[in-house]
Write an enzyme that holds these catalytic residues in place. Structure first.
Site, PDB file in Angstrom:
ATOM      1  N   GLU A   1       0.466  -8.390 -45.905  1.00  0.00           N
ATOM      2  CA  GLU A   1       0.179  -7.257 -46.782  1.00  0.00           C
ATOM      3  C   GLU A   1       1.474  -6.482 -46.927  1.00  0.00           C
ATOM      4  O   GLU A   1       1.929  -5.840 -45.983  1.00  0.00           O
ATOM      5  CB  GLU A   1      -0.940  -6.407 -46.181  1.00  0.00           C
ATOM      6  CG  GLU A   1      -1.516  -5.401 -47.143  1.00  0.00           C
ATOM      7  CD  GLU A   1      -0.762  -4.099 -47.102  1.00  0.00           C
ATOM      8  OE1 GLU A   1       0.140  -3.930 -47.964  1.00  0.00           O
ATOM      9  OE2 GLU A   1      -1.045  -3.272 -46.250  1.00  0.00           O
TER      10      GLU A   1
ATOM     11  N   CYS B   1       0.714   2.157 -48.495  1.00  0.00           N
ATOM     12  CA  CYS B   1       1.006   0.991 -49.331  1.00  0.00           C
ATOM     13  C   CYS B   1       0.206   0.960 -50.634  1.00  0.00           C
ATOM     14  O   CYS B   1       0.497   0.156 -51.514  1.00  0.00           O
ATOM     15  CB  CYS B   1       0.780  -0.294 -48.550  1.00  0.00           C
ATOM     16  SG  CYS B   1      -0.917  -0.486 -47.958  1.00  0.00           S
TER      17      CYS B   1
END
Length: 472
Positions: free
Chosen positions: A235, A269
């Site tokens: 990720e 993020c």
């Protein structure tokens, strides 16, 4: 954060005050830890009811000590106490979800007679642990992202080695202690304390079968090159685009975008970084966003009134400051913020950055966001499609036609309608497309990635011989 001869010294990123120190893992220790984890893969994994019991007990232990966990997150990390409490709540949910999903990680019967050659056969597949998991986590969610590695790994029956970020090791240590106190065997959960060098040793070794990493793209690409033949869950973040159409509720959009841009000081993020608004609403939206930014309160992270904490270090703050200067040099206007004080930076809105400027495609991991203009819906969709690979994109609109068009054209793994990019629940599939990541997290998806299908196929002749009993 600094390294002594054999200890990691952790300091508050805000004021430099001592938080604690912890022994660093040595190179020889890494070899021993890998051996221990690999040997554990040869043993039968705990029964599912035992996995469920332990995961539930760990969740209950975290809940019982929720305020202590929140204070630790706020002390060693970048979150305010209110942000930290929210993270603890999510970590509890992640662990409870892991317990529930452990019960569902079963298998399925295969209809072999769907083809002529399969007639006379029965069989099924069952999920089995895929092997030793190496998990590497960042500093911005030091408890919940660790829970997202440990919970699914244990639910799948895999031994796991966790390496937390060196800025925030103590939240991970506490969670590992909860697992051990709940009865998890020491060979099935181990922790490595150190920097990138320790991560390199873990990832490049042939004994782990799964690497689960949350962090930056440069580190993610390095891991992909080093890992070899392993299951990778990466990720890697991206630039979150939020589009605001002419028919949007501007006040609702401003409220959601402001939170999405500046939660955890923008160290997220899926934060809202690029705001692209129709030219009929961009003026009103900009006024509302700048006004909201002025109300965001800085202060000590443990103060209940503080809205925004520090960046992880002064180096990141200075890097963001240089990015703002670069924007100004190409003609952009800093509408508010931009000033730096140590590791702190005020919420910053910038407008007028030229189209296709490289900074529009660069993840700014901090409280800096841009506002752009679209001429109409067609232009809005074109700009969404031109965005770089991301985890989430979003659009505010009352039109289902425009919403579904944005869904089809966005370079993101999820598109949110009338919400900011930073919304997530821990049960949903989560990850990026393209350069933004590989694979999906979210509890059920992570368990699936840490499992392998193992088949049993029995022919009719074999079935007769297996079931035939000797004469009495």
């Amino acid at each position: 954060m600094s390294d002594g001869d054999s200890h990691l010294v952790v300091c508050d990123p805000d004021d430099g005050c001592f938080v604690g120190e912890i022994p660093l893992t040595s190179t020889s220790d890494v070899g021993r830890i890998l051996d221990t984890g690999h040997r554990a893969t040869r043993d039968r994994p705990p029964a599912i009811h035992e996995r469920v019991r332990i995961l539930t007990e760990v969740a209950n232990r975290v809940a019982a000590e929720a305020e202590s966990h929140a204070q630790l997150i706020a002390c060693e990390g970048v979150k305010t106490i209110r942000e930290a409490r929210a993270e603890v709540g999510r970590a509890i949910e992640t662990l409870r979800l892991s317990a529930e999903e452990a019960k569902r990680n079963g298998g399925s019967v295969i209809p072999f007679d769907q083809v002529p050659v399969g007639e006379g056969r029965i069989g099924w597949w069952a999920n089995r642990p895929a092997g030793l998991v190496v998990a590497i986590t960042p500093y911005n969610d030091p408890l919940n992202l660790v829970a997202h590695k440990l919970g699914p790994a244990y639910a799948a029956g895999c031994p796991v080695i966790i390496k937390p970020h060196p800025q925030t090791p103590f939240s991970a240590v506490r969670l590992v202690e909860h697992f051990l106190a709940s009865g998890m065997k020491e060979d099935r959960i181990q922790i490595v304390i150190g920097g990138a060098d320790m991560g390199n040793l873990l990832v490049a070794d042939r004994r782990p079968r799964i690497v689960s990493f949350t962090g930056g793209r440069t580190a993610g690409e390095h891991i992909a090159h080093q890992a070899g033949v392993k299951q990778l869950l990466l990720e890697l973040g991206g630039v979150g685009i939020v589009a605001v159409a002419a028919d949007a509720d501007v006040e609702a959009a401003a409220h959601s975008i402001s939170s999405g841009a500046f939660w955890a000081a923008g160290q997220n993020c899926v934060r809202a970084q690029r705001i692209i608004a129709d030219d009929t609403v961009v003026g009103e939206l900009t006024e509302r966003l700048v006004a909201r930014a002025a109300l965001i309160r800085q202060g000590r992270k443990t103060d209940e009134k503080t809205d925004i904490g520090p960046l992880v270090n002064a180096a990141l703050a200075n890097s963001l400051g240089r990015s703002v200067v670069s924007m100004k040099q190409v003609g952009a206007t800093v509408l508010c913020g931009g000033d730096i004080d140590g590791a702190r930076m005020r919420p910053t809105w910038v407008s007028g950055l030229p189209p296709r400027d490289p900074l529009l495609g660069h993840e700014l991991f901090g409280p800096v966001a841009t506002i752009e203009t679209a001429r109409d819906n067609s232009d809005l969709l074109d700009q969404i499609q031109d965005g770089s690979d991301a985890i989430h994109a979003a659009i505010f609109t009352q039109s289902i036609t425009l919403a579904t068009a944005a869904f089809e054209r966005a370079n993101a793994a999820a598109v949110l309608i009338n919400d900011s990019t930073d919304f997530r629940i821990d049960a949903m599939p989560f990850g990026g497309i393209g350069a933004a990541g590989l694979g999906r997290e979210g509890v059920a998806d992570a368990i699936g990635a840490m499992s392998e299908k193992k088949l049993l196929i029995i022919s009719e002749a074999g079935r007769n011989s297996v079931t035939r009993q000797p004469a009495a």
